[in-house]
Design a protein around this motif. Structure first.
Motif, PDB file in Angstrom:
ATOM      1  N   ALA A 389      22.106 -24.998  13.538  1.00 20.23           N
ATOM      2  CA  ALA A 389      21.937 -24.509  12.167  1.00 20.23           C
ATOM      3  C   ALA A 389      21.178 -23.195  12.081  1.00 20.23           C
ATOM      4  CB  ALA A 389      21.217 -25.567  11.325  1.00 20.23           C
ATOM      5  N   LEU A 390      20.225 -22.962  12.960  1.00 22.28           N
ATOM      6  CA  LEU A 390      19.379 -21.780  12.820  1.00 22.28           C
ATOM      7  C   LEU A 390      20.165 -20.467  12.896  1.00 22.28           C
ATOM      8  CD1 LEU A 390      16.186 -22.923  14.754  1.00 22.28           C
ATOM      9  CD2 LEU A 390      16.372 -22.437  12.312  1.00 22.28           C
ATOM     10  N   PRO A 391      21.000 -20.239  13.935  1.00 20.25           N
ATOM     11  CA  PRO A 391      21.748 -18.976  13.954  1.00 20.25           C
ATOM     12  C   PRO A 391      22.752 -18.862  12.811  1.00 20.25           C
ATOM     13  CG  PRO A 391      22.464 -20.407  15.744  1.00 20.25           C
ATOM     14  CD  PRO A 391      21.252 -21.029  15.154  1.00 20.25           C
ATOM     15  N   ALA A 392      23.369 -19.982  12.426  1.00 18.59           N
ATOM     16  CA  ALA A 392      24.326 -19.934  11.317  1.00 18.59           C
ATOM     17  C   ALA A 392      23.632 -19.591  10.014  1.00 18.59           C
ATOM     18  CB  ALA A 392      25.047 -21.276  11.193  1.00 18.59           C
ATOM     19  N   THR A 393      22.448 -20.164   9.794  1.00 19.00           N
ATOM     20  CA  THR A 393      21.695 -19.871   8.573  1.00 19.00           C
ATOM     21  C   THR A 393      21.221 -18.425   8.569  1.00 19.00           C
ATOM     22  OG1 THR A 393      20.938 -22.178   8.529  1.00 19.00           O
ATOM     23  CG2 THR A 393      19.757 -20.613   7.141  1.00 19.00           C
ATOM     24  N   ALA A 394      20.776 -17.934   9.714  1.00 20.68           N
ATOM     25  CA  ALA A 394      20.339 -16.541   9.799  1.00 20.68           C
ATOM     26  C   ALA A 394      21.490 -15.592   9.501  1.00 20.68           C
ATOM     27  CB  ALA A 394      19.759 -16.252  11.184  1.00 20.68           C
ATOM     28  N   ALA A 395      22.678 -15.908   9.999  1.00 23.07           N
ATOM     29  CA  ALA A 395      23.845 -15.061   9.732  1.00 23.07           C
ATOM     30  C   ALA A 395      24.174 -15.043   8.249  1.00 23.07           C
ATOM     31  CB  ALA A 395      25.048 -15.558  10.532  1.00 23.07           C
ATOM     32  N   GLY A 396      24.082 -16.210   7.602  1.00 24.19           N
ATOM     33  CA  GLY A 396      24.391 -16.280   6.185  1.00 24.19           C
ATOM     34  C   GLY A 396      23.400 -15.553   5.303  1.00 24.19           C
ATOM     35  N   ALA A 397      22.192 -15.316   5.824  1.00 28.25           N
ATOM     36  CA  ALA A 397      21.154 -14.641   5.049  1.00 28.25           C
ATOM     37  C   ALA A 397      21.023 -13.170   5.422  1.00 28.25           C
ATOM     38  CB  ALA A 397      19.812 -15.346   5.260  1.00 28.25           C
ATOM     39  N   ALA A 398      22.031 -12.630   6.118  1.00 30.08           N
ATOM     40  CA  ALA A 398      21.979 -11.237   6.551  1.00 30.08           C
ATOM     41  C   ALA A 398      23.202 -10.487   6.027  1.00 30.08           C
ATOM     42  CB  ALA A 398      21.938 -11.158   8.080  1.00 30.08           C
ATOM     43  N   PRO A 399      23.070  -9.171   5.804  1.00 30.86           N
ATOM     44  CA  PRO A 399      24.242  -8.371   5.422  1.00 30.86           C
ATOM     45  C   PRO A 399      25.222  -8.291   6.581  1.00 30.86           C
ATOM     46  CG  PRO A 399      22.334  -6.961   5.811  1.00 30.86           C
ATOM     47  CD  PRO A 399      21.837  -8.370   5.854  1.00 30.86           C
ATOM     48  N   PRO A 400      26.493  -7.951   6.301  1.00 31.23           N
ATOM     49  CA  PRO A 400      27.513  -7.969   7.359  1.00 31.23           C
ATOM     50  C   PRO A 400      27.181  -7.112   8.565  1.00 31.23           C
ATOM     51  CG  PRO A 400      28.543  -7.773   5.199  1.00 31.23           C
ATOM     52  CD  PRO A 400      27.064  -7.632   4.977  1.00 31.23           C
ATOM     53  N   ASP A 401      26.479  -5.996   8.369  1.00 32.04           N
ATOM     54  CA  ASP A 401      26.195  -5.118   9.496  1.00 32.04           C
ATOM     55  C   ASP A 401      24.953  -5.537  10.275  1.00 32.04           C
ATOM     56  OD1 ASP A 401      24.401  -4.486   7.499  1.00 32.04           O
ATOM     57  OD2 ASP A 401      24.437  -2.325   7.882  1.00 32.04           O
ATOM     58  N   ARG A 402      24.363  -6.699   9.933  1.00 30.65           N
ATOM     59  CA  ARG A 402      23.156  -7.162  10.615  1.00 30.65           C
ATOM     60  C   ARG A 402      23.270  -8.614  11.082  1.00 30.65           C
ATOM     61  NH1 ARG A 402      19.329  -3.700  12.725  1.00 30.65           N
ATOM     62  NH2 ARG A 402      19.362  -1.794  11.501  1.00 30.65           N
ATOM     63  N   THR A 403      24.467  -9.164  11.090  1.00 29.32           N
ATOM     64  CA  THR A 403      24.595 -10.563  11.497  1.00 29.32           C
ATOM     65  C   THR A 403      24.238 -10.772  12.966  1.00 29.32           C
ATOM     66  OG1 THR A 403      26.966 -10.224  11.896  1.00 29.32           O
ATOM     67  CG2 THR A 403      26.329 -11.109   9.749  1.00 29.32           C
ATOM     68  N   GLY A 404      24.669  -9.849  13.819  1.00 28.93           N
ATOM     69  CA  GLY A 404      24.333  -9.961  15.234  1.00 28.93           C
ATOM     70  C   GLY A 404      22.838  -9.898  15.457  1.00 28.93           C
ATOM     71  N   PHE A 405      22.185  -9.000  14.747  1.00 25.15           N
ATOM     72  CA  PHE A 405      20.731  -8.884  14.854  1.00 25.15           C
ATOM     73  C   PHE A 405      20.047 -10.161  14.391  1.00 25.15           C
ATOM     74  CE2 PHE A 405      16.985  -8.168  12.162  1.00 25.15           C
ATOM     75  CZ  PHE A 405      16.054  -7.857  13.143  1.00 25.15           C
ATOM     76  N   ALA A 406      20.442 -10.677  13.211  1.00 21.98           N
ATOM     77  CA  ALA A 406      19.775 -11.844  12.641  1.00 21.98           C
ATOM     78  C   ALA A 406      19.948 -13.074  13.519  1.00 21.98           C
ATOM     79  CB  ALA A 406      20.303 -12.117  11.225  1.00 21.98           C
ATOM     80  N   THR A 407      21.161 -13.315  13.993  1.00 24.03           N
ATOM     81  CA  THR A 407      21.386 -14.473  14.856  1.00 24.03           C
ATOM     82  C   THR A 407      20.694 -14.299  16.204  1.00 24.03           C
ATOM     83  OG1 THR A 407      23.486 -13.522  15.609  1.00 24.03           O
ATOM     84  CG2 THR A 407      23.578 -15.067  13.774  1.00 24.03           C
ATOM     85  N   GLY A 408      20.708 -13.082  16.721  1.00 28.05           N
ATOM     86  CA  GLY A 408      20.034 -12.830  17.991  1.00 28.05           C
ATOM     87  C   GLY A 408      18.543 -13.056  17.912  1.00 28.05           C
ATOM     88  N   MET A 409      17.945 -12.711  16.773  1.00 24.35           N
ATOM     89  CA  MET A 409      16.508 -12.879  16.626  1.00 24.35           C
ATOM     90  C   MET A 409      16.102 -14.346  16.644  1.00 24.35           C
ATOM     91  SD  MET A 409      14.901 -10.087  16.800  1.00 24.35           S
ATOM     92  CE  MET A 409      13.296 -10.734  16.329  1.00 24.35           C
TER      93      MET A 409
END
Length: 484
Positions: A389-409
């Motif tokens: 759930a954590l990477p999926a939730t992070a992706a959903g809370a990030a703009p399209p150009d930052r999904t890789g960054f948010a999930t990676g973090m």
């Protein structure tokens, strides 16, 4: 506010992509489970002491923490498939080095390089999240895909552990170590031919200044933690390194806030829907990464000698790990159901509470193998849900150009949390002897109780932090331009 719409994308092609990505997570699970049962055999193969195997964990944790932010940002810039291929090629290189390493130093280098696989799951979630844009069910489909991927990962951990345990006496060490390299190499071509290539959506250049500063900060902190593990909590050098790393975060944050395209988007991480996820990943890392060695050593401790422990042999430790991983998979596979019943935030909170209960039960119930299996089963279900759930939730809370960054973090903060906990737990378990060499002494029961209490408390804090995260309908609606 302006928005750009596009026709709803068909979902049937998503299943093929997830199927290919499952192959990647199967390889990741093999890497994470394959070597654990044969650490002593690897030590014999390299003619080193068992205690020196701890260097492998330290080296890979450092690399894992360092590579995620730059690779995640690179994925947003040039495309997530390209960076997935790059990280897979690096991981394959490290795996082949292990197969032919003539010495401890060479093996250590290969082991560290192999740590590039840590970015696989965040990149895969980003690929799925982007592929589902325009379906009208992006968050739901991303969570379902994450559950499938993590479930495949955990099942592969068991397969890897069982395979190496069965083959170690039947074949040469060179062949045994070559098998994971073959698996990763095959996966490289699976990604090459099976995953569609899409250009990056992020704009701007690469933030080299931010990369240098974050590498320096993480490197100093991780170096200090390694020094604490090697020299003990009384080491002045170790604490100076940790403090220097933390101090570096101040100019780093200021620099990133001024940069138009930062390596680490500090503003995004501090947003109401993002920071609880990242803090939870950090706290979760303390148990999922930091507590595994203490659990293993407690299980192997002879109660007739130390007055505590389970007196288990290696076969039971494998069973304990297997039960834990099976319930990890159950937690991941059931994430869509719990999310539907409780909502995405409620599913996260439930996962954190289950981890807290599982480790909390170790405090009164640690005298039998049955109690150990129940404790780990409960913690495993919660851990599996959080991993998915954590990477999926992070992706959903990030703009399209930052999904890789948010999930990676989420992986980066989880790794740092695990590294910090690993050092703290090493201190907790220190005794007149050494936990690295059971012949010299045994860690006290009070140390193990402290470890379990810290894991339970960290999970409870994570549950409380998650309650501060706004529900999707309560969050700020972003203005998003959807690519054609």
């Amino acid at each position: 506010m302006t928005t750009t719409t596009q026709p709803v994308k068909p979902v049937h092609g998503l299943f093929a992509i997830v199927g290919f990505l499952v192959c990647v997570e199967l390889a990741s699970g093999v890497l994470q489970g394959y070597y654990t049962p044969i650490y002593s055999d690897i030590a014999d193969h390299l003619d080193i002491a068992d205690a020196d195997v701890n260097w492998f964990e330290a080296a890979q944790l450092v690399v894992s923490a360092l590579v995620v932010p730059p690779l995640a940002r690179l994925g947003d810039l040039v495309g997530h498939k390209k960076v997935l291929l790059l990280s897979t090629a690096v991981t394959a290189l490290g795996s082949w080095v292990l197969a032919f390493a003539p010495s401890f130093t060479t093996f250590l280098i290969g082991w560290a390089i192999q740590g590039a696989y840590v970015v696989w799951l965040p990149l895969e979630i980003s690929i799925v999240h982007r592929r589902t844009a325009g379906t009208g069910r992006q968050a739901l489909l991303t969570r379902r895909a994450a559950a499938i991927l993590v479930g495949a990962l955990e099942l592969a951990v068991i397969i890897g552990a069982v395979t190496s345990g069965l083959l170690v006496e039947a074949t040469s060490m060179g062949f045994l170590l070559a098998l994971p390299a073959i698996v990763v190499t095959v996966v490289f071509f699976v990604v090459w031919f099976g995953i569609e290539d899409a250009p990056g959506v992020a704009t701007g250049g690469y933030d080299w200044g931010g990369l240098v500063l974050i590498t320096l900060a993480i490197g100093l902190v991780m170096g200090g933690l390694i020094a604490i593990r090697l020299q003990g909590p009384g080491s002045a050098l170790a604490w100076l390194l940790v403090l220097a790393g933390l101090a570096t975060l101040v100019p780093f944050a200021r620099y990133e806030n001024r940069h138009p395209e930062p390596m680490v988007d500090v503003r995004l991480l501090s947003s109401p829907r993002q920071w609880p996820v990242q803090v939870t990943a950090f706290l979760f890392g303390m148990s999922v990464l930091g507590a595994q060695i203490p659990l293993s050593t407690f299980a192997r401790t002879d109660p007739d000698t130390a007055g505590h422990g389970l007196g288990a042999d290696a076969a039971f430790v494998s069973t304990l790990i297997g039960v834990y991983v099976v319930f990890l998979a159950i937690g991941a596979f059931t994430l869509p159901l719990t999310s539907r019943a409780l909502g995405p935030r409620g599913a996260l909170v439930l996962g954190a509470l289950l981890v807290a209960v599982g480790y909390g039960l170790w405090l009164p119930f640690h005298d039998s193998t049955g109690q150990a299996l129940i404790n780990m089963a409960i913690a495993g279900v919660g851990s599996g849900a959080l991993v998915a759930a954590l990477p999926a939730t992070a992706a959903g809370a990030a703009p399209p150009d930052r999904t890789g960054f948010a999930t990676g973090m989420t992986n980066a903060t989880k790794t740092i949390g695990g590294a910090i906990a690993s050092s703290i737990f090493a201190i907790c378990l220190a005794s007149t002897g050494s936990i690295k060499d059971p012949v010299k002494g045994h860690a006290p029961l009070s140390g193990y109780l402290t470890v379990w209490a810290i894991c339970a408390a960290a999970a409870l804090v994570a549950a409380a932090v998650l309650l501060l995260m706004p529900r999707p309908e309560e969050g700020t609606v972003r203005s998003v331009t959807v690519e054609p």
